[in-house]
Scaffold this active site. Structure first.
Site, PDB file in Angstrom:
ATOM      1  N   GLN A 107     104.584   5.181  26.488  1.00 27.16           N
ATOM      2  CA  GLN A 107     103.966   5.441  27.568  1.00 27.16           C
ATOM      3  C   GLN A 107     104.591   6.841  28.139  1.00 27.16           C
ATOM      4  O   GLN A 107     103.485   7.556  28.698  1.00 27.16           O
ATOM      5  CB  GLN A 107     104.614   4.453  28.960  1.00 27.16           C
ATOM      6  CG  GLN A 107     104.316   2.907  28.648  1.00 27.16           C
ATOM      7  CD  GLN A 107     102.664   2.996  28.689  1.00 27.16           C
ATOM      8  OE1 GLN A 107     101.931   3.331  29.546  1.00 27.16           O
ATOM      9  NE2 GLN A 107     102.143   2.505  27.633  1.00 27.16           N
ATOM     10  N   VAL A 135     110.741   1.030  22.674  1.00 27.22           N
ATOM     11  CA  VAL A 135     109.334   1.736  22.319  1.00 27.22           C
ATOM     12  C   VAL A 135     108.314   1.757  23.070  1.00 27.22           C
ATOM     13  O   VAL A 135     107.619   2.592  22.975  1.00 27.22           O
ATOM     14  CB  VAL A 135     108.900   0.388  20.959  1.00 27.22           C
ATOM     15  CG1 VAL A 135     107.532   1.024  20.403  1.00 27.22           C
ATOM     16  CG2 VAL A 135     110.128   0.627  19.735  1.00 27.22           C
ATOM     17  N   HIS A 136     107.972   0.706  23.999  1.00 27.81           N
ATOM     18  CA  HIS A 136     106.867   0.568  24.974  1.00 27.81           C
ATOM     19  C   HIS A 136     107.121   2.015  25.932  1.00 27.81           C
ATOM     20  O   HIS A 136     106.217   2.488  26.171  1.00 27.81           O
ATOM     21  CB  HIS A 136     106.967  -0.525  25.860  1.00 27.81           C
ATOM     22  CG  HIS A 136     106.002  -0.566  26.699  1.00 27.81           C
ATOM     23  ND1 HIS A 136     104.367  -0.545  26.763  1.00 27.81           N
ATOM     24  CD2 HIS A 136     105.882  -0.895  28.109  1.00 27.81           C
ATOM     25  CE1 HIS A 136     103.848  -0.528  27.741  1.00 27.81           C
ATOM     26  NE2 HIS A 136     104.698  -0.678  28.720  1.00 27.81           N
ATOM     27  N   ALA A 137     108.352   2.207  26.409  1.00 27.41           N
ATOM     28  CA  ALA A 137     108.690   3.193  27.329  1.00 27.41           C
ATOM     29  C   ALA A 137     108.368   4.506  26.779  1.00 27.41           C
ATOM     30  O   ALA A 137     107.757   5.456  27.295  1.00 27.41           O
ATOM     31  CB  ALA A 137     110.195   3.264  27.697  1.00 27.41           C
ATOM     32  N   LEU A 174     111.740  -3.523  21.724  1.00 24.81           N
ATOM     33  CA  LEU A 174     110.405  -3.531  22.075  1.00 24.81           C
ATOM     34  C   LEU A 174     110.104  -2.835  23.283  1.00 24.81           C
ATOM     35  O   LEU A 174     109.113  -1.824  23.553  1.00 24.81           O
ATOM     36  CB  LEU A 174     109.693  -4.688  22.149  1.00 24.81           C
ATOM     37  CG  LEU A 174     108.169  -5.040  22.578  1.00 24.81           C
ATOM     38  CD1 LEU A 174     107.532  -4.213  21.153  1.00 24.81           C
ATOM     39  CD2 LEU A 174     107.626  -6.266  22.550  1.00 24.81           C
TER      40      LEU A 174
END
Length: 110
Positions: A80, A75-77, A72
């Site tokens: 962003q 995926v977030h990185a 997760l």
């Protein structure tokens, strides 16, 4: 903290700073400070490149055969990273539009 998590946090923090610089550039252009806006875009680009370089580390790991586990935070990185890139494009367009408006206002007042 694992290497993957550290790299992800580097991406997130750098591209987050880049996005903030792009937004500040829009604000400066809205106030008529086009030199300041250009500086913000340049600062943002420096931060974005740091985040992009961290992301490239992950790609190099994969290319060398070291699997990079999907998580997760990764995926977030990446989300962003892409978001900051989109903000840059929008910021540059908005700054150009504010510059045009400024020129038109000066012509009308002229």
């Amino acid at each position: 903290m694992e290497e993957l998590e550290m790299i992800c946090f580097q991406i997130i923090s750098n591209v987050g700073a880049a996005r903030s610089s792009y937004i500040e550039g829009i604000r400066k252009a809205k106030e008529g400070d086009f030199e300041g806006a250009a500086g913000c875009i340049a600062d943002g680009q420096e931060q974005f490149l740091k985040g992009h370089e961290a992301h490239f580390q992950l790609l190099q790991m994969e290319a060398k055969g070291t699997p990079v586990a999907s998580s997760l935070i990764l995926v977030h990185a990446e989300d962003q990273l892409m978001s900051a890139e989109g903000f840059k494009i929008i910021a540059e367009e908005m700054i150009d539009n504010y510059r045009r408006i400024d020129r038109l206002e000066k012509q009308i007042a002229g």
